[in-house]
Design an enzyme around this catalytic site. Structure first.
Site, PDB file in Angstrom:
ATOM      1  N   ASP A 198     -71.242 103.133  32.909  1.00 36.47           N
ATOM      2  CA  ASP A 198     -71.965 103.972  31.950  1.00 36.47           C
ATOM      3  C   ASP A 198     -73.200 103.275  31.387  1.00 36.47           C
ATOM      4  OD1 ASP A 198     -70.254 102.188  30.530  1.00 36.47           O
ATOM      5  OD2 ASP A 198     -70.301 103.485  28.763  1.00 36.47           O
TER       6      ASP A 198
ATOM      7  N   GLU B 213     -67.878 101.525  28.679  1.00 35.53           N
ATOM      8  CA  GLU B 213     -68.131 100.249  28.003  1.00 35.53           C
ATOM      9  C   GLU B 213     -69.029 100.421  26.783  1.00 35.53           C
ATOM     10  OE1 GLU B 213     -70.221  96.379  27.216  1.00 35.53           O
ATOM     11  OE2 GLU B 213     -71.068  98.328  27.713  1.00 35.53           O
TER      12      GLU B 213
END
Ligand SMILES: *[C@@H]1O[C@H](CO)[C@@H](O)[C@H](O)[C@H]1NC(C)=O
Ligand SMILES: *[C@@H]1O[C@H](CO)[C@@H](O)[C@H](O)[C@H]1NC(C)=O
Length: 463
Positions: free
Chosen positions: A127, A191
């Site tokens: 991400d 994350e």
């Protein structure tokens, strides 16, 4: 690297042992003593083109984490398909097990031929933080190449690592590489928003399997170029009542002492005589906003809300403060300091989200992960002549893995100049094609180095 926005008087900080390096030219060191025949990290012209195109394709998939509950799951699913397509060998190799965890995260278990060697793990995340178009020279999810740079959200945080790891493994496998030491590759999908569904689930899975790791390598630190000389450029500190300066606690002081010889007069004199100049060095570190974060817990007022109408006096005001805690302090200590500074009973404190800084990872002669990283850095970046432990400011998924190992090293094999610092989560994030190739080369070498016994360490002072 995640920046949590969701903290009400939040104590969110992460200072792990990173690896700081400084560049200066110096020749190649003695070659490693190796057992298996080494596969040279040389890539054909076709492979080099495929490598950068694969990264561009990854940038074009907008795997944005807007908030813990708001992820672009379409893009995350598409990303899973994408890596299968560009790294077919990784997915069809019999000694690699691939699992999808938490719907969009990926765990690869690469079984080595020698089960007596303790496995390690490489981390990266899928991400990225949002990137509105404004201010960018090219659209942030275009992956366009300009003047030797690939632009886009995720080019240095952290699709470079993710694609670099899989790319290096793909290239090794194509060359019939069989690892001796087993390793894991864990790719989290959230994350940037705390890693609760990705890294945390992967960690729980590995803990349930009884896995213990020799070490973990994650994003975080870089090859710092021009950072410490940057002390000459003072930067105003905006805080009125900063947290105490903790310089001298943690690996930073040792790192500066090791670096002393790299500086010209008088900095070398200051750094090698810290018993005398510690207060001065410490003051100098405070004057730069980057190094300031290495010597103290930083305080950032990120949100402030009060009032509902222009002609109504608000009854309540609410502020959100984001602290990054120095390794020598705890959440409770920082909370107490904040309360003492405010010293007003009307103010209530709520901890939204907090975790203490993790323990410092080992960096002695016996620390396998640290010594392997040193070795690979020195062979792939021969112009870097000093590798020192440092402190990394920022959160990463690695904090979810603290039960699996004592050695967590944050290092991204990329040069970072002070002026590039703002690209992380900022506009015009970019990586040079050459730097990305070197990152792939680094991982290609590192995976092979992990199969060899690290060579004896030349003592730092003899460098
Ligand atoms: C989510 O990703 C898809 C591509 O996978 C894209 O078409 C869409 O615009 C993205 N949505 C947002 C809100 O960014
Ligand atoms: C580590 O293990 C302890 C004890 O089993 C557990 O309570 C804790 O949640 C674990 N921490 C992480 C980060 O997995």
């Amino acid at each position: 690297m995640a920046r949590p926005y969701i903290c009400l008087l939040a104590l969110a900080a992460m200072l792990l042992l990173g690896i700081a390096t400084i560049s200066r030219s110096r020749g190649l060191r003695d070659k490693a003593h190796q057992s298996a025949p080494r596969i040279p990290s040389q890539f054909s012209q076709e492979e080099r083109v495929a490598m950068k195109e694969a990264l561009k394709g990854a940038i074009q998939i907008p795997t944005v984490s807007f908030s813990p509950k708001e992820l672009n799951t379409t893009a995350l699913a598409e990303f899973g398909e994408y890596i299968r397509k560009v790294f077919p060998t990784v997915f069809k190799t019999s000694f690699i097990r691939h699992e999808v965890v938490g719907e969009y995260s990926h765990l690869f278990t690469v079984h080595g031929s020698d089960p007596s060697l303790q496995p390690y793990m490489l981390l990266a995340h899928i991400d990225v933080v949002p990137a509105p178009d404004e201010g960018w020279d090219v659209p942030p999810f275009s992956g366009l190449e300009r003047n030797g740079f690939i632009y886009g959200r995720g080019t240095i945080d952290n699709k470079n690592s993710l694609m670099g790891i899989l790319q290096a493994l793909e290239l090794l496998l194509i060359r019939n590489y069989i690892p001796r030491r087993s390793f894991f590759i864990a790719l989290g999908h959230d994350e940037e928003v705390m890693g609760v569904n990705g890294a945390q689930k992967i960690s729980a899975l590995l803990q349930a399997r009884g896995v213990q790791l020799a070490f973990i390598v994650d994003e975080g630190s870089f090859i710092f170029d021009g950072f410490i000389p940057g002390l000459k450029n003072p930067f105003a500190i905006l805080e009125q009542t900063p947290m105490p300066n903790m310089f001298g606690d943690g690996p930073m002081k040792m790192a500066l002492q090791e670096l002393a010889n790299e500086f010209s007069f008088p900095t070398n004199l200051f750094l090698s005589n810290m018993w005398l100049f510690r207060p001065l060095v410490s003051r100098l570190m405070e004057r730069n906003y980057i190094t300031n974060a290495l010597v103290r817990t930083t305080t950032a007022l990120t949100m402030f809300n009060s009032g509902i109408k222009v002609n109504v006096i608000p009854a309540v005001a609410q502020a959100i403060v984001d602290f990054r805690i120095h390794p020598a302090q705890t959440v409770q200590e920082v909370l107490k300091l904040a309360k003492d500074i405010v010293a007003d009973d009307r103010v209530q404190f709520h901890v939204l989200n907090a975790f203490d800084p993790p323990p410092i990872s080992p960096y002695d002669d016996q620390a396998l992960g640290y010594q392997l990283l040193r070795q690979t850095i020195q062979s792939v970046f021969p112009e870097v002549n000093i590798v020192v432990p440092g402190t990394c400011v920022g959160n990463t998924d690695s904090r979810h893995y603290s039960n699996l190992t004592t050695g967590i090293y944050l290092f991204n094999p990329l040069y970072l100049q002070p002026q590039s610092f703002r690209f992380v989560h900022g506009i015009n994030e970019r990586i040079s094609v050459q730097a990305y190739e070197r990152q792939v080369k680094f991982i290609f070498e590192f995976i092979q180095d992990a199969d060899t016994d690290p060579r004896p360490v030349p003592h730092l002072h003899e460098l």
